[in-house]
Write a protein that holds these residues in place. Structure first.
Motif, PDB file in Angstrom:
ATOM      1  N   GLU A  69       0.697  -1.307  16.138  1.00  0.00           N
ATOM      2  CA  GLU A  69      -0.069  -0.240  16.787  1.00  0.00           C
ATOM      3  C   GLU A  69       0.883   0.754  17.431  1.00  0.00           C
ATOM      4  N   ILE A  70       0.698   2.024  17.118  1.00  0.00           N
ATOM      5  CA  ILE A  70       1.526   3.099  17.657  1.00  0.00           C
ATOM      6  C   ILE A  70       0.600   4.223  18.127  1.00  0.00           C
ATOM      7  N   ASN A  71       0.724   4.598  19.392  1.00  0.00           N
ATOM      8  CA  ASN A  71      -0.098   5.691  19.941  1.00  0.00           C
ATOM      9  C   ASN A  71      -1.586   5.462  19.678  1.00  0.00           C
ATOM     10  N   SER A  72      -2.030   4.218  19.908  1.00  0.00           N
ATOM     11  CA  SER A  72      -3.438   3.820  19.736  1.00  0.00           C
ATOM     12  C   SER A  72      -3.905   3.898  18.284  1.00  0.00           C
ATOM     13  N   LYS A  73      -2.979   4.026  17.343  1.00  0.00           N
ATOM     14  CA  LYS A  73      -3.295   4.014  15.927  1.00  0.00           C
ATOM     15  C   LYS A  73      -2.612   2.802  15.280  1.00  0.00           C
ATOM     16  N   GLN A  74      -3.158   2.361  14.147  1.00  0.00           N
ATOM     17  CA  GLN A  74      -2.560   1.240  13.430  1.00  0.00           C
ATOM     18  C   GLN A  74      -1.726   1.752  12.261  1.00  0.00           C
ATOM     19  N   VAL A  75      -0.599   1.101  12.048  1.00  0.00           N
ATOM     20  CA  VAL A  75       0.375   1.543  11.054  1.00  0.00           C
ATOM     21  C   VAL A  75       0.904   0.326  10.301  1.00  0.00           C
ATOM     22  N   VAL A  76       1.097   0.469   8.992  1.00  0.00           N
ATOM     23  CA  VAL A  76       1.793  -0.533   8.195  1.00  0.00           C
ATOM     24  C   VAL A  76       3.244  -0.108   8.061  1.00  0.00           C
ATOM     25  N   VAL A  77       4.160  -1.044   8.349  1.00  0.00           N
ATOM     26  CA  VAL A  77       5.591  -0.774   8.239  1.00  0.00           C
ATOM     27  C   VAL A  77       6.133  -1.627   7.103  1.00  0.00           C
ATOM     28  N   ILE A  78       6.747  -0.989   6.126  1.00  0.00           N
ATOM     29  CA  ILE A  78       7.217  -1.666   4.913  1.00  0.00           C
ATOM     30  C   ILE A  78       8.727  -1.526   4.820  1.00  0.00           C
ATOM     31  N   ASP A  79       9.429  -2.651   4.865  1.00  0.00           N
ATOM     32  CA  ASP A  79      10.894  -2.633   4.831  1.00  0.00           C
ATOM     33  C   ASP A  79      11.458  -1.644   5.841  1.00  0.00           C
ATOM     34  N   GLY A  80      10.839  -1.608   7.032  1.00  0.00           N
ATOM     35  CA  GLY A  80      11.322  -0.756   8.108  1.00  0.00           C
ATOM     36  C   GLY A  80      10.798   0.650   8.117  1.00  0.00           C
ATOM     37  N   LYS A  81      10.038   1.045   7.088  1.00  0.00           N
ATOM     38  CA  LYS A  81       9.547   2.416   6.990  1.00  0.00           C
ATOM     39  C   LYS A  81       8.037   2.463   7.245  1.00  0.00           C
ATOM     40  N   PRO A  82       7.588   3.275   8.220  1.00  0.00           N
ATOM     41  CA  PRO A  82       6.159   3.318   8.540  1.00  0.00           C
ATOM     42  C   PRO A  82       5.355   4.156   7.555  1.00  0.00           C
ATOM     43  N   ASP A  83       4.161   3.669   7.213  1.00  0.00           N
ATOM     44  CA  ASP A  83       3.179   4.425   6.446  1.00  0.00           C
ATOM     45  C   ASP A  83       2.407   5.354   7.387  1.00  0.00           C
ATOM     46  N   PRO A  84       1.435   6.122   6.873  1.00  0.00           N
ATOM     47  CA  PRO A  84       0.624   6.974   7.757  1.00  0.00           C
ATOM     48  C   PRO A  84      -0.161   6.153   8.781  1.00  0.00           C
ATOM     49  N   GLU A  85      -0.578   6.820   9.863  1.00  0.00           N
ATOM     50  CA  GLU A  85      -1.359   6.183  10.919  1.00  0.00           C
ATOM     51  C   GLU A  85      -2.847   6.216  10.564  1.00  0.00           C
ATOM     52  N   PHE A  86      -3.589   5.152  10.968  1.00  0.00           N
ATOM     53  CA  PHE A  86      -5.026   5.059  10.718  1.00  0.00           C
ATOM     54  C   PHE A  86      -5.736   4.544  11.962  1.00  0.00           C
ATOM     55  N   ASP A  87      -7.064   4.763  12.011  1.00  0.00           N
ATOM     56  CA  ASP A  87      -7.854   4.238  13.122  1.00  0.00           C
ATOM     57  C   ASP A  87      -7.864   2.714  13.109  1.00  0.00           C
ATOM     58  N   SER A  88      -7.885   2.144  11.905  1.00  0.00           N
ATOM     59  CA  SER A  88      -7.888   0.693  11.781  1.00  0.00           C
ATOM     60  C   SER A  88      -7.350   0.317  10.393  1.00  0.00           C
ATOM     61  N   ILE A  89      -6.810  -0.876  10.286  1.00  0.00           N
ATOM     62  CA  ILE A  89      -6.309  -1.396   9.009  1.00  0.00           C
ATOM     63  C   ILE A  89      -6.865  -2.792   8.804  1.00  0.00           C
ATOM     64  N   GLY A  90      -7.345  -3.084   7.602  1.00  0.00           N
ATOM     65  CA  GLY A  90      -7.885  -4.403   7.300  1.00  0.00           C
ATOM     66  C   GLY A  90      -6.804  -5.465   7.410  1.00  0.00           C
ATOM     67  N   GLN A  91      -6.883  -6.311   8.415  1.00  0.00           N
ATOM     68  CA  GLN A  91      -5.811  -7.246   8.731  1.00  0.00           C
ATOM     69  C   GLN A  91      -5.494  -8.210   7.581  1.00  0.00           C
ATOM     70  N   GLU A  92      -6.508  -8.629   6.854  1.00  0.00           N
ATOM     71  CA  GLU A  92      -6.296  -9.616   5.797  1.00  0.00           C
ATOM     72  C   GLU A  92      -6.186  -8.990   4.413  1.00  0.00           C
ATOM     73  N   THR A  93      -6.052  -7.665   4.347  1.00  0.00           N
ATOM     74  CA  THR A  93      -6.036  -6.994   3.042  1.00  0.00           C
ATOM     75  C   THR A  93      -4.641  -6.557   2.595  1.00  0.00           C
ATOM     76  N   LEU A  94      -3.668  -6.636   3.473  1.00  0.00           N
ATOM     77  CA  LEU A  94      -2.306  -6.193   3.157  1.00  0.00           C
ATOM     78  C   LEU A  94      -1.707  -7.110   2.094  1.00  0.00           C
ATOM     79  N   THR A  95      -1.335  -6.539   0.929  1.00  0.00           N
ATOM     80  CA  THR A  95      -0.875  -7.364  -0.176  1.00  0.00           C
ATOM     81  C   THR A  95       0.165  -6.634  -1.025  1.00  0.00           C
ATOM     82  N   PHE A  96       1.181  -7.381  -1.449  1.00  0.00           N
ATOM     83  CA  PHE A  96       2.150  -6.882  -2.412  1.00  0.00           C
ATOM     84  C   PHE A  96       1.694  -7.219  -3.823  1.00  0.00           C
ATOM     85  N   SER A  97       2.106  -6.411  -4.789  1.00  0.00           N
ATOM     86  CA  SER A  97       1.947  -6.817  -6.184  1.00  0.00           C
ATOM     87  C   SER A  97       2.887  -7.983  -6.435  1.00  0.00           C
TER      88      SER A  97
END
Length: 469
Positions: A69-97
């Motif tokens: 969580e950054i600035n009250s937004k949720q963010v996915v960080v991949i290998d140290g690099k942050p993706d865009p910010e969102f209001d919410s992210i599905g906690q159990e949906t994060l998946t790699f190919s």
């Protein structure tokens, strides 16, 4: 599972309550240690709180992602690099190919949900289900809710509308060319295979349909007139009171099919349409996620309970009885079988019918075979310490093992795994200790480049660590 009431002890992935916020780029640092030259590359600085961690470990290397969580937004960080910010992210949906080259998850903006793939936003819907990659990572599908109906989005294209779509759908064939899923219209369920809709059923079995490994055959479990049956290539098999969840399996060549089924109070294993039961006409129970086939499809094994004892059956021949059995695995060439057996509070590894020493517990995910099938490796608990057993040899004692992979080199001659020692963690490569870190968060794996790679936490930094071997 070992025993009817006891489970193999599990070790959870370290939950460090820190997170990478700002990705950095530095030159690798070279360190001389007893395991050879090591390169550390800083992926990012750590500042925040982690709510979900996922990792990818392939021969192409390790990848690590998490939600913060950054600035009250949720963010996915991949290998140290942050993706865009969102209001919410599905906690159990994060998946790699499976190949680790792509990542996807669900995200919310306002009242709409969408799937994010490699940082790019898919169209918005009222709701979306977890994204699913094909095995080769080239295709992506997910469920989406629109106008109070559900549809599937496959490679960006919408299917027709349904009243419901089963969880975990769709299923891709191993080559990614075929697609199948279970869906509901009104109070009836159907299976759609390559766009062709089956007849209506009362229900469809969990996690079915399934494809054979070559993708040529498909089977699923269906309920008709309060009875359950398997539909194989559009042909109905025998009806049963119940069919075991996660038991429907094809042989690797796709020529054979097996599953566990209950008739009345007794359980049976069905192989090629033939009923296999105990010596007194059926079993008290069949082990979850069995039967299994050998790689050549000639042998079938499963765990079954009779008179309060569990046995392992191979082609109908029973082992001695134990309080519990689990982790059945054939060697890569299909000639050998290993499993865990439990008696009282002790566990043993059984190799080709030979019972090994007694231990207080075994490491989740082990025993395993080396790629050539000649060596067997497992983690074992002795009192408050753990050891790694490699064939007839025992490695040093450790406080505990990490919940990461136990990895063989492609030639099967070297082994790597992670351990806890006090408050620190390290990777053991071919019996030699690597440097200590605050956490090992992904890996270790042997890469195509001939090195060992893993992600580690050191102070306030996340590192990609590479061992030259």
């Amino acid at each position: 599972m070992v025993g009817s009431d006891r489970r193999t002890e599990q070790f959870m992935l370290i939950r460090f309550f820190l997170v990478v916020f700002l990705a950095t780029s530095t030159l690798p640092q070279v360190i001389s240690t007893q395991v050879g030259e090591i390169k550390e590359r800083v992926l990012g600085k750590i500042i925040g709180n982690v709510s979900k961690i996922v990792r990818s470990e392939t021969t192409d290397g390790c990848h690590f992602a998490y939600i913060t969580e950054i600035n009250s937004k949720q963010v996915v960080v991949i290998d140290g690099k942050p993706d865009p910010e969102f209001d919410s992210i599905g906690q159990e949906t994060l998946t790699f190919s499976r190949d680790g080259r792509h990542i996807a998850y669900t995200a919310q903006v306002g009242e709409k949900w969408m799937v994010v793939v490699d940082g790019k936003l898919e169209p918005a819907y009222d709701d979306v289900s977890s994204p699913i990659f094909s095995l080769d990572g080239k295709r992506l599908a997910y469920g989406a809710k629109k106008l109070n109906k559900w549809l599937l989005v496959i490679d960006g294209k919408e299917t027709q509308y349904y009243d419901g779509i089963a969880i975990g759908m769709p299923k891709f064939s191993s080559d990614g060319r075929r697609v199948a899923y279970a869906c509901r219209v009104g109070d009836k369920w159907m299976v759609v295979i390559d766009g062709k809709i089956s007849q209506a059923y009362e229900k469809i079995g969990t996690e079915t349909p399934v494809f054979s490994q070559d993708g040529k055959r498909v089977a699923y479990i269906a309920k008709v007139s309060n009875k359950w049956l398997v539909i194989l290539d559009d042909q109905a098999e025998q009806e049963f009171t119940r069919i075991g969840a996660k038991s429907l399996v094809f042989s690797p060549d796709g020529m054979r099919l097996a599953y566990a089924a209950q008739q009345g109070a007794r359980w049976y294993v069905i192989v090629d349409g033939q009923t296999n039961g105990g010596f007194d006409g059926g079993f008290d129970g069949v082990l979850l996620e069995t039967p299994i086939f050998s790689s050549d499809g000639k042998q079938v094994a499963y765990g079954a309970k009779i008179n309060n004892k569990w046995h392992v059956y191979v082609n109908g021949q029973a082992s001695p009885g134990y309080d519990g059995v689990g982790m059945l695995k054939f060697s890569p060439d299909g000639r050998r079988l290993i499993y865990i057996a439990g008696d009282g509070y002790k566990q043993m590894v059984v190799v080709d019918g030979q019972v090994g020493p007694e231990y207080d517990g075994t490491l989740q995910g082990t025993p395993i075979f080396s790629p050539d099938g000649k060596s067997i490796v497992y983690g074992a608990q002795m009192g408050h310490k753990w050891i790694m057993v490699v064939g007839e040899k025992t490695m040093l004692e450790y406080d505990s093992f990490l919940d990461g992979p136990v990895s063989f080199s492609p030639d099967g001659k070297k082994l790597a795994f992670g351990v806890n020692r006090g408050n620190m963690q390290m990777v053991i490569i071919d019996g030699k200790q690597g440097p200590e870190y605050n956490g090992i968060v992904a890996g270790p794996v042997f890469t195509n480049a001939g090195s060992v790679e893993y992600c580690a936490r050191k102070g306030d930094s996340l590192l990609l660590v590479t061992h030259k071997i």
